[in-house]
Write an enzyme that holds these catalytic residues in place. Structure first.
Site, PDB file in Angstrom:
ATOM      1  N   LYS A 117      20.141  42.848  44.650  1.00  0.00           N
ATOM      2  CA  LYS A 117      19.290  43.305  45.747  1.00  0.00           C
ATOM      3  C   LYS A 117      17.838  42.860  45.576  1.00  0.00           C
ATOM      4  CE  LYS A 117      18.370  47.959  43.865  1.00  0.00           C
ATOM      5  NZ  LYS A 117      16.925  47.803  43.656  1.00  0.00           N
ATOM      6  N   THR A 118      17.328  42.842  44.330  1.00  0.00           N
ATOM      7  CA  THR A 118      15.936  42.426  44.129  1.00  0.00           C
ATOM      8  C   THR A 118      15.764  40.964  44.498  1.00  0.00           C
ATOM      9  OG1 THR A 118      15.743  44.029  42.320  1.00  0.00           O
ATOM     10  CG2 THR A 118      14.033  42.350  42.476  1.00  0.00           C
TER      11      THR A 118
ATOM     12  N   ASP B 119      12.639  49.435  49.066  1.00  0.00           N
ATOM     13  CA  ASP B 119      13.739  49.380  48.091  1.00  0.00           C
ATOM     14  C   ASP B 119      14.217  50.798  47.790  1.00  0.00           C
ATOM     15  OD1 ASP B 119      15.525  48.310  46.311  1.00  0.00           O
ATOM     16  OD2 ASP B 119      14.057  47.923  44.728  1.00  0.00           O
ATOM     17  N   GLU B 120      15.461  50.925  47.322  1.00  0.00           N
ATOM     18  CA  GLU B 120      16.047  52.222  46.928  1.00  0.00           C
ATOM     19  C   GLU B 120      15.877  53.267  48.030  1.00  0.00           C
ATOM     20  OE1 GLU B 120      17.838  52.222  44.446  1.00  0.00           O
ATOM     21  OE2 GLU B 120      17.051  50.973  42.841  1.00  0.00           O
TER      22      GLU B 120
ATOM     23  N   GLN C 204      24.619  55.548  45.388  1.00  0.00           N
ATOM     24  CA  GLN C 204      23.726  55.781  44.246  1.00  0.00           C
ATOM     25  C   GLN C 204      22.612  56.778  44.583  1.00  0.00           C
ATOM     26  OE1 GLN C 204      22.907  52.278  41.569  1.00  0.00           O
ATOM     27  NE2 GLN C 204      23.679  51.113  43.299  1.00  0.00           N
TER      28      GLN C 204
ATOM     29  N   ARG D  88      26.285  50.995  35.044  1.00  0.00           N
ATOM     30  CA  ARG D  88      25.210  50.504  34.154  1.00  0.00           C
ATOM     31  C   ARG D  88      25.763  49.540  33.119  1.00  0.00           C
ATOM     32  NH1 ARG D  88      22.049  50.631  37.437  1.00  0.00           N
ATOM     33  NH2 ARG D  88      23.832  51.264  38.681  1.00  0.00           N
TER      34      ARG D  88
END
Length: 894
Positions: A44-45, A245-246, A282, A639
């Protein structure tokens, strides 16, 4: 339009040529609203930074027209670094920052419109608690009943939901006026009125001190944009492209802020293009006010919105992703998404069931040592994650005993240490003399004879004259009845602060120079250097580090100011402590699952996978909280890049009691074929199964169990029970002269011996030995007679061990570890004792009516056949929807 000369213009092929089709589509999309549903590890980044570069290179936008918002300083720095590589040095001048940093910039520039001077202080949690304590003392509030932390939590909820203090006061305590003296709360039992009054007074004093707290940074920016049309128009014209973001972690205030900046509801119809990136799977910060509906309802909130899903994972193996997909699939109401990877199947997940928390920790330490020695895995490539901070204790002990290096993330932060807080308080007081909280903190630090009485004299004068605390010190000669010695000390403090303020005002003095001057002239450094306390030596090092941090800030910041330095210290988050990607700290990382969000490690240990631990006990009867816990499990699983371990303990100490823990339902939700169990059942569980089924032939003490059944390959009565030789985690707990488990006592870590006999006798204790440090003595053997037997020969009666006389711990998830007795011993058992009620999930269907001892009448809305751990979901009307472990629930079918 002429482009910025510092901008590197990229071709479309350069920006999307190496992306997968959904990524490329997201980068090139042209439209007012875009939701990028980015699964864990889906890049995503990369997509976000490429989209910014695309807007600049192909869309003709100016860098100043872009606002990119992240949640942590670390994420902002990473995005800025990637953008610099893509589009050149112009990236360093763009607004790429956290929500809070962006709001600080807006408020510093335009906050005067709502009464905020540009030099306002930003209070951290400790400052806020100190302010609430001062208010509580003035209003005669019992801080044991209403703790400052609880009050602040409620105030934070109000602010996250944009509930104004004036409205709350009007609703709950209309007779109170902020700042009035001598007020006493009429009914201290009326919590809502008390919270409203403290909220109003808290905001009043923040305003008087020209200060804000962390939540105010968002809420007051929204207030500014709504209150001043000119300011709102300026930022709406400035930011034509907003990227967040997020997005799943945004609360209501942040959601409204984005809409206000974008001009979604503005009458002129000029709306910025909004791109939000996030993953509803998430969303794990509901306890901080995050609202999952912000991302779930994006398409309804922003007309003509487009959603693009990113499902290809570049981080983990397919086995790890299959586990994550299987777990999260049990959540309802989510957008369908299934992560996949081209990296291959990878190693199976490794599972381990320990007897207790100490053995779990010791086994993990042993596995880390093995991975490092045999497979060459760097310590920094391994992380241990847990649901609650309290779980770290046994893990730390095991790592220390094994001589393994580790770092604990989320402990006492550097800026929260007492000596650092004292130094920062001086700096804050220099920048903002109206900051009463910090000024009062340093009045007698280091000790200079200005105690509580002197503080009260100054505070009383300041309050009576409606001036700041330091303003009263400046008018010292006008305060009557000040003892001569106190007056002299106050003059000394006044002169000190005046000298420091003059030093800081000199443009030639940089932040590091000012820090050095404060440490020297205040006496903070000298006091610690003279101290014989060995801890003060490390505090001196911490103060030295503060000066180094200031010097580093100067190197990285053109025209660095003291106010700017203080701003960076105020906006540091836990995750900012972590080493950067690729940096080898040489240490294993320990952290909570909430802290782990956004991080990745080649090897991850997910610990405490038990009902009541993870998922947390609070979630066991609340469907929405359970859904959040499952998202947290999804975050934890994803993770891991190469290897994932899942571990649990059969017994865990909670509140001084040793409780029997059932396996987490999340383990049930992972397909069994994905987990390679090194030990599927703990020794105590096999022992119980043996007791319930009988031990077989008299000549076979263990009913045919093999050596591996206790994890260590040895027997009772003179040789090791468990695996102490393998794990060796410290103090030993002895069963009949043999070591048990991981070499640490059951539950609490205290040394205890199980060498004497555990007999029978009508439910009375057969021995005074204890499980853990706080549980009561328990009898082992039969309940109504039978010979007293000792561990080392036979077990007494086979009526066993487990559930009969245990007392409920308040949830359906755990049981106190006590023996099951037959006969008369059950007569005195506590009401609500946990035992298998014999109910079968096959006998229940959706629509069936039941009655519950606590919740009353209810209707079954879902059944889940999980064998012995089957669950039914029941709607109890006003009592809500509850998930019940069928075999333990106090219910009756109607």
């Amino acid at each position: 339009m002429q482009q910025d000369p510092d901008l590197i213009v990229r071709s479309a092929d350069e920006l999307v040529g190496d992306l997968n089709p959904p990524q490329a589509e997201a980068v090139q999309y042209r439209g007012p609203a875009l939701l990028i549903g980015a699964g864990a590890g889906s890049g995503k980044t990369r997509v976000l930074t490429r989209r910014i570069a695309y807007i600049l290179s192909q869309g003709g936008a100016w860098p100043s027209q872009i606002l990119a918002i992240t949640f942590t300083n670390k994420a902002a720095a990473e995005m800025r670094e990637r953008l610099s590589a893509l589009i050149g040095p112009v990236a360093q001048r763009m607004w790429v920052s956290t929500f809070h940093s962006a709001c600080v910039r807006i408020l510093r520039r335009d906050g005067k419109a709502i009464g905020l001077d540009s030099g306002f202080s930003i209070y951290d949690t400790a400052d806020c608690e100190r302010l609430v304590k001062l208010i509580a003392a003035d209003l005669n509030i019992d801080v044991k009943r209403y703790t400052p932390r609880a009050i602040l939590s409620r105030i934070s909820d109000y602010k996250n939901n944009l509930e104004d203090w004036r409205t709350k006061l009007r609703e709950q305590a209309p007779d109170y006026r902020p700042g009035q003296r001598g007020y006493r709360i009429g009914n201290p039992g009326n919590a809502e009125a008390l919270y409203a009054i403290v909220y109003a007074e808290y905001q009043h004093r923040l305003a008087a001190a020209n200060a804000v707290d962390f939540d105010d940074l968002i809420g007051r920016t929204v207030e500014l944009l709504r209150a001043d049309p000119n300011v709102a128009a300026y930022y709406r014209h400035k930011f034509r492209f907003i990227l967040v973001d997020e997005y799943q972690d945004t609360n209501h205030a942040q959601y409204v802020l984005v809409r206000e900046l974008a001009g979604v509801d503005s009458p002129d119809g000029q709306q910025a293009w909004i791109t939000v990136v996030g993953d509803s799977d998430q969303s794990i910060y509901a306890f901080r006010g995050a609202d999952i509906r912000n991302i779930q309802d994006f398409e309804q909130d922003f007309p003509n919105a487009k959603t693009i899903m990113l499902e290809q994972n570049y981080r983990s193996t397919q086995t790890i992703l299959d586990a994550a997909n299987a777990v999260i699939a049990n959540n309802e109401g989510r957008k369908p998404k299934k992560l996949w990877t081209a990296l291959g199947k990878g190693a199976p997940i490794t599972g381990y069931a320990a007897d207790n928390a100490q053995q779990e920790a010791a086994w993990i330490a042993g596995e880390i040592a093995r991975l490092h020695a045999e497979e060459g895995t760097a310590y920094s490539d391994m992380a241990i994650m847990y649901r609650a901070n309290a779980q770290s204790r046994s893990l730390e002990e095991a790592l220390i005993n094994a001589g393994l290096p580790y770092q604990l993330v989320g402990g006492t932060r550097f800026y929260e240490r007492r000596e650092i807080k004292d130094a920062i308080a001086y700096l804050q007081a220099i920048v903002n003399s109206a900051d009463d909280v910090n000024m009062r903190r340093i009045l007698n630090v280091p000790k200079r004879g200005l105690g509580a009485r002197a503080e009260a004299i100054v505070a009383g004068y300041a309050e009576a004259n409606a001036i700041p605390f330091y303003g009263a010190i400046e008018r010292l000669d006008q305060i009557g009845d000040v003892p001569t010695r106190t007056a002299n000390q106050l003059r000394g403090f006044r002169d000190l602060m005046a000298g420091l303020r003059a030093f800081a005002a000199d443009p030639a003095n940089k932040p590091s120079d000012i820090v050095a001057e404060v440490l020297s002239k205040s006496g903070l450094l000298d006091e610690m250097k003279r101290s014989e306390d060995p801890q003060d030596a490390s505090r001196v090092e911490n103060l030295s580090q503060l000066q180094s941090v200031a010097a580093e800030f100067e190197q990285n910041t053109p025209d660095a100011t003291l106010a700017g330095f203080l701003e960076t210290t105020a906006l540091v988050a836990d995750s900012d402590q972590l080493p950067s990607e690729g940096e080898d700290s040489g240490k294993v990382t320990l952290m909570t699952l909430h802290t782990a969000k956004g991080l990745e490690y080649p090897v991850v240990f997910l610990t405490g996978m038990e009902q009541g631990t993870f998922p947390h006990s609070r979630a066991m009867e609340d469907a929405s909280e359970l859904a959040e816990e499952r998202r947290l499990a999804y975050v934890g699983i994803t993770r891991a890049k190469r290897r994932l371990y899942v571990t649990r303990a059969a017994v865990r100490a909670q509140w001084g009691q040793a409780n029997e823990m059932m396996p987490s339902q999340f383990l049930d939700e992972i397909p069994d074929g994905l987990i390679d169990w090194k030990r599927r059942e703990a020794g105590v569980e096999r022992m119980r199964a043996g007791w319930q089924g009988g031990f077989g032939d008299d000549d076979d003490e263990f009913g045919g169990w093999g050596d591996d059944d206790f994890g260590g390959g040895t027997t009772f009565g003179g040789s090791a029970y468990g695996s102490s030789s393998s794990y060796g985690s410290g103090s030993r707990s002895s069963f009949g002269g043999s070591s048990y488990g991981s070499g640490s006592s059951y539950g609490s870590g205290s040394r205890s011996s199980y060498g004497s006999s555990y007999g029978s006798g009508s439910g009375s204790p057969g021995s005074s030995r204890r499980f853990g440090s706080g549980s009561s003595s328990r009898s082992y053997g039969s309940g109504s007679g039978g010979g007293s037997r000792s561990y080392g020969s036979r077990y007494g009666s086979s009526s066993g061990y487990g559930s009969g006389s245990s007392s409920r711990s308040g949830k359906v998830t755990t049981r106190r570890v006590t023996p099951k007795s037959s006969g008369s011993s059950t007569g005195g058992q506590a009401s609500g004792a946990v035992k298998d009620n014999g109910l079968n999930v096959a006998d229940f269907a959706v629509g069936d009516r039941i009655t519950h001892d606590t919740y009353g009448l209810g209707k079954v809305v879902e059944t889940q056949d999980k064998g012995r751990n089957s669950v039914i979901t029941v709607d109890f009307g006003s009592a809500g929807v509850k998930r019940l472990m069928l075999r333990l629930a106090p219910i009756e079918k109607l």
